[in-house]
Scaffold this motif. Sequence first.
Motif, short mmCIF file in Angstrom:
data_model
loop_
_atom_site.label_atom_id
_atom_site.label_comp_id
_atom_site.label_asym_id
_atom_site.label_seq_id
_atom_site.Cartn_x
_atom_site.Cartn_y
_atom_site.Cartn_z
N LEU A 34 -4.13 10.32 3.53
CA LEU A 34 -2.96 9.44 3.42
C LEU A 34 -3.38 8.10 2.82
CD1 LEU A 34 -0.29 9.10 6.12
CD2 LEU A 34 -1.21 7.06 5.14
N GLY A 35 -4.54 7.61 3.29
CA GLY A 35 -5.05 6.36 2.75
C GLY A 35 -5.33 6.47 1.26
N PHE A 36 -5.93 7.57 0.85
CA PHE A 36 -6.21 7.77 -0.57
C PHE A 36 -4.91 7.76 -1.38
CE2 PHE A 36 -10.60 9.47 0.04
CZ PHE A 36 -11.19 8.67 -0.90
N VAL A 89 -7.15 9.84 6.33
CA VAL A 89 -7.90 9.34 5.18
C VAL A 89 -7.24 9.80 3.87
CG1 VAL A 89 -10.09 9.48 3.96
CG2 VAL A 89 -10.06 9.10 6.39
N GLN A 148 -2.56 -8.03 -4.39
CA GLN A 148 -1.74 -6.81 -4.32
C GLN A 148 -2.54 -5.66 -3.73
OE1 GLN A 148 -1.21 -6.75 -8.48
NE2 GLN A 148 0.90 -7.49 -8.41
N LEU A 149 -3.86 -5.80 -3.74
CA LEU A 149 -4.69 -4.69 -3.29
C LEU A 149 -5.10 -4.83 -1.82
CD1 LEU A 149 -6.86 -4.31 -6.47
CD2 LEU A 149 -5.08 -2.79 -5.68
N ALA A 204 -4.82 -1.63 0.06
CA ALA A 204 -5.83 -0.69 -0.42
C ALA A 204 -7.18 -1.03 0.19
CB ALA A 204 -5.90 -0.72 -1.95
N GLU A 252 -2.17 6.22 -0.69
CA GLU A 252 -1.68 4.86 -0.82
C GLU A 252 -2.57 4.05 -1.77
OE1 GLU A 252 1.49 4.50 -0.18
OE2 GLU A 252 1.13 2.57 0.78
N ILE A 253 -3.89 4.27 -1.69
CA ILE A 253 -4.80 3.52 -2.57
C ILE A 253 -4.44 3.79 -4.02
CG2 ILE A 253 -7.18 3.37 -3.39
CD1 ILE A 253 -8.11 3.74 -0.55
N PHE A 291 9.00 9.57 11.59
CA PHE A 291 10.10 9.62 10.62
C PHE A 291 11.44 9.44 11.31
CE2 PHE A 291 10.90 11.73 6.43
CZ PHE A 291 9.91 11.05 5.79
N THR A 307 -7.88 -8.81 -11.38
CA THR A 307 -6.69 -9.65 -11.41
C THR A 307 -5.68 -9.15 -10.38
OG1 THR A 307 -5.97 -8.27 -13.22
CG2 THR A 307 -6.87 -10.41 -13.80
N LEU A 367 -11.58 1.72 6.07
CA LEU A 367 -11.58 2.94 6.89
C LEU A 367 -12.49 4.01 6.27
CD1 LEU A 367 -10.39 4.78 9.15
CD2 LEU A 367 -8.64 5.42 7.52
N LEU A 376 -1.13 2.04 -4.84
CA LEU A 376 -1.26 0.58 -4.90
C LEU A 376 -2.06 0.15 -6.13
CD1 LEU A 376 -1.95 -0.04 -1.14
CD2 LEU A 376 0.03 -0.86 -2.40
N THR A 377 -3.08 0.93 -6.46
CA THR A 377 -3.89 0.59 -7.63
C THR A 377 -3.05 0.72 -8.89
OG1 THR A 377 -5.69 1.61 -6.43
CG2 THR A 377 -6.11 1.03 -8.71
N ARG A 401 0.02 0.36 -9.19
CA ARG A 401 1.03 -0.68 -9.25
C ARG A 401 0.44 -2.04 -9.58
NH1 ARG A 401 4.40 -2.16 -4.01
NH2 ARG A 401 2.42 -3.11 -3.49
N SER A 402 -0.85 -2.24 -9.26
CA SER A 402 -1.41 -3.60 -9.33
C SER A 402 -1.54 -4.08 -10.77
CB SER A 402 -2.77 -3.62 -8.66
OG SER A 402 -3.67 -2.88 -9.46
N ASP A 403 -1.62 -5.40 -10.89
CA ASP A 403 -1.81 -5.99 -12.22
C ASP A 403 -3.13 -5.55 -12.82
OD1 ASP A 403 0.49 -7.24 -11.80
OD2 ASP A 403 -0.34 -9.20 -11.33
N TRP A 404 -4.10 -5.30 -11.95
CA TRP A 404 -5.43 -4.95 -12.40
C TRP A 404 -5.40 -3.70 -13.28
CZ3 TRP A 404 -9.18 -1.37 -9.76
CH2 TRP A 404 -10.45 -1.47 -10.34
N PHE A 462 -7.53 0.43 3.67
CA PHE A 462 -7.85 1.86 3.67
C PHE A 462 -9.28 2.10 3.22
CE2 PHE A 462 -3.16 2.24 3.16
CZ PHE A 462 -2.95 2.79 4.40
N ILE A 477 4.37 7.68 0.18
CA ILE A 477 3.92 8.63 1.20
C ILE A 477 5.04 9.56 1.62
CG2 ILE A 477 2.97 8.83 3.51
CD1 ILE A 477 1.83 6.10 3.19
N LEU A 478 6.24 9.00 1.61
CA LEU A 478 7.44 9.77 1.93
C LEU A 478 7.45 11.14 1.24
CD1 LEU A 478 10.30 9.45 3.11
CD2 LEU A 478 11.01 8.59 0.91
#
Lengths: 375, 626
Positions: free
Chosen positions: B374-376, B372, A343-344, A347, B378-379, A175, A339, A353, B382-383, B385-388, A350, B516-517
């Motif tokens: 943290l990854g969740f 992990v 963008q993913l 994701a 973000e997932i 940070f 669609t 991982l 991101l999900t 936000r996505s168009d999907w 991760f 995440i911030l």
Amino acid sequence: MTAAIRQRVRPRTAVDRFLTFLRFALTALVVFGLFAFLVQQFVGPDNPLTRFLNEDANRLDWDAFRGLLVSGLSQGSMYGLIALGYSMVYGVLGFINFAHGEVFMVGAMTGLITSNKLFEAGVWDDAFPVAILIAVLVSTICATLTAVLMERIAYRPLRGAPRLIPLITSIGVSFFIQNTSALLLGPGAKRYPLLPQWLRDDRGPTWLRIGGQKILVIVVAAAAMAALWYLVERTKTGKAMRAVAEDKEIASLMGIDVDRTIVTTFAIGGAMAGIAGILWGILFGSVTEFTGFLPGIKAFSAAVVGGIGNLGGAMAGGLTLGGSESLAPQLILEPLGVTGHTQLKDAVAFLVLIYVLLVRPTGLFGERLSAEDRA
Amino acid sequence: MSDTAMSAPADLAPARAPLDQDWRKVVNYGLVLGLALVFISLTGMPDGLNSRVIVEPWLSMGYLSLMWLPFAIGFAVTHEQVLEGMVQHKRGARELFAGAVVGLIGGLCLSLLVYLLDTRDLSDPLVNWNQPLLDFLTRDGSVGEGVLLWVGVSTALGLFGGLMRIVPALGSRLVRAVILTVVGAAAMEALIDDLSEGVWKLEGVVEWLYHPREGLEPAGAIALAIAAAFVVLWLGRQLKKGGAVYNLAREAQPLAVNAVSVVAVAAAAILLPIFLGRLTNDLLVNVGLFVLLALGLNIVVGLAGILDLGYVAFYAVGGYSVAILTSPTSPGISPTLPFWLAIFIVVGMATLAGLFIGAPVIRMRGDYLAIVTLGFGEIIRLTVRSDWASGLTGGAQGMLSIPGPDLNIGGWTLPLVGWTMPKLEVDLMGTNPQHILYVVMFFVAIAIYVSWRLENSRIGRAWMAVREDESVAEAMGINTVTAKLQAFVVGAILASFAGAVFAAKVGSIFESSFKILVSIVILVIVIVGGMGRIAGVVAGAFVLVGILGGPNQPGLMAEFSEYKLLIYGALLVWMMLKRPEGLIPNVRRSRELHQEEFLQDAWLRGEVDRDEAGSEATTDEGWAPA
């Protein structure tokens, strides 16, 4: 008999069943996505299955596929370079240096400042190899210094603290460096000078034409990796590092200066990140203060995917992760009718991982940790 | 610890001569000070904070952001670790001299910057290398004046820092009280202004204290300083006595909460928002949201010891659930439920999310778990936000027109008695911060109650056992997987409450509020406040979010919004290095963290057998007071 004993030690709980389900579900998703992709490719996009899954599916042509693969691999080789730092520090100290991604960002930033100065002086256009050499040198030195200072100020006083304490500290360091960059150098994206035309030209045989800067990135990454391999496996310093990674106490009894070896580890990791930083600049042409964050986490994922503490694994993990985050949206998500699959991308990284940790927690190539961390 | 140890043998040893210094240490500290001063100057912090005036013509936050450093480092350089059996020298001119030299070196470094600012132009990479900074550092004078100013001020402050070691404890307490009061009063100007408005005569006093534009009047500052000194000098002893009585009472009946205090707090909570202005209410809502989040994360990190870096995911689950369920314009499912009904579904969603994210990570190593989760986080972002997923969540456009909670809970009839709860004839709907503050306080009260009850329950003890040593906890018969999942779910539910209130407060929802911030800021609050301690976490949220501001929300000192993240990062590192148990620590937690030191001290004093010290926790005398 043994099965019965194991049964008694850890009974299968709902959590275990859920995890098994998750493993199968993710595997099924990947397999089915690939199957749908193959159907789309070889039967043609007009078959009922493809149309049912995704109404406007198109066949992926070789050029597009090659483009994705090459950009995935060049990005992956950068992840690999960063992952080396994570892997080495984890091997030696047993904690995640969350701020390692910022070391990479410092490399990219100082590389940017140097190359902009060189561009103003005219060296960048006239003698590009000299300019890039200077930029690599400066960014490597700065990144190394950052890593060493970080170790000295933030991590050395915490030697022997519970594992999560240095991790939290490194979040703070990350940070701090991020915002230092934003405040000292100004926030927002900064642009690298344009690469000379001869470098940007596509090269290679007609079926495999690749952008010149991508070749450069892959070649430099491979060279750095080879140098590191030589250093760790063939020199005395490397021997000391491996010994410290195996067991600090015994290493110090054998006359190895543990503190110095740890600093060396940080320095080498920092140098690799610095090289990766300038490669990022060459590949994408712009840097922000947040450049280090996501690639950093992805590089850690790469280190875990390849097996933490395992240097070859880190590089392979980087390539795997870079390749899959670049290809998987097109190969698995698009045929399934998701669609906006690009963008993913993050994701997907991760998810790789999580998937690897669920299916093979020691990574694809096995982890190498000291006795105390192998718990 | 050294302060208590120093008093007894002090008169045995003579003071050392001023020149009897560890010169390397002094020079190192001086250079650190110089670097820090130059660094802070170049971040643009002094210039940016200059608009916040503390004492009208004399002192601004900008100057203070530089001036606290020579004082602090002058104080630090004279610190001597006194271990058992070491000779304690009497403090005197040597400490003053060391502080002054450190301040001088720091001042010289800053002067060098002033000189370079004037002669060189490095504004290409360094954006703050500019004329305003030079003007700030020289106070609009010449370079020579700037050099003289900083060398003088820095040396004097370093000397003052050294002086703090010499004066008796009362003196340093006085100085601390005066500084805190004056700076605090200046920082909280907006709040005090708002509170005093309309209150009989108080408004006049406040107007006298503060300058019309901003900052304290010199006379007001002096009056406040005298008042603070008076409190320390005359009331200090009484307060101490009172504190002792309070502590005794608390020890006798640790869980007793008397009805009077509960009623008093409740009454204050109900009345307070009415007297506050819109801005203060808004600020308190922000603070309340982070109190809620921090209390939730405190259960996960502080009690169960699971470092969840994706905590923001649950915040997002709460916010998006409420948005989808209550907004008439949500794109996918749009049942337009009332807020209070939606909350029940939100709890269900949060539980599911907690289980879903918790189950895969629960068996992982602590640090893998952190990444992990943290990854969740973000997932999920991101999900969303996505168009999907935009058919359900609105994608990057977010969702608008989320109605606030209806506070008018009247209108229903008790079935058998036939009594109807009166419905008030005022509009209590919508996103008015005053009304939202009630909602926040309601949830914070729930969170505090839940944390407090859980901490002292079987589950809470199981969590702490898992935190201290997982294998031992398992051997003691605790189902560690269940315990950790419970912590995850309780934390998730509290965060989802915060998310729900946040969505209702803003009236719209976008994925950018869930980066995440946010997780990391919540973590900073928990760690700075004190992991595992409810009061610490609440205080941490008040200090950090209330004064400096949250990740997207401005605090009382809006000038800090650019610099707060830098400060949070530095604070996190500093706390982990110097005080990992937090400002208001949990006793058990700090014992865990300092186990070695306590045992070593105890062993040196001959209270514990060495072998015993290595293996097992000892009697209570073995622990130094936390």
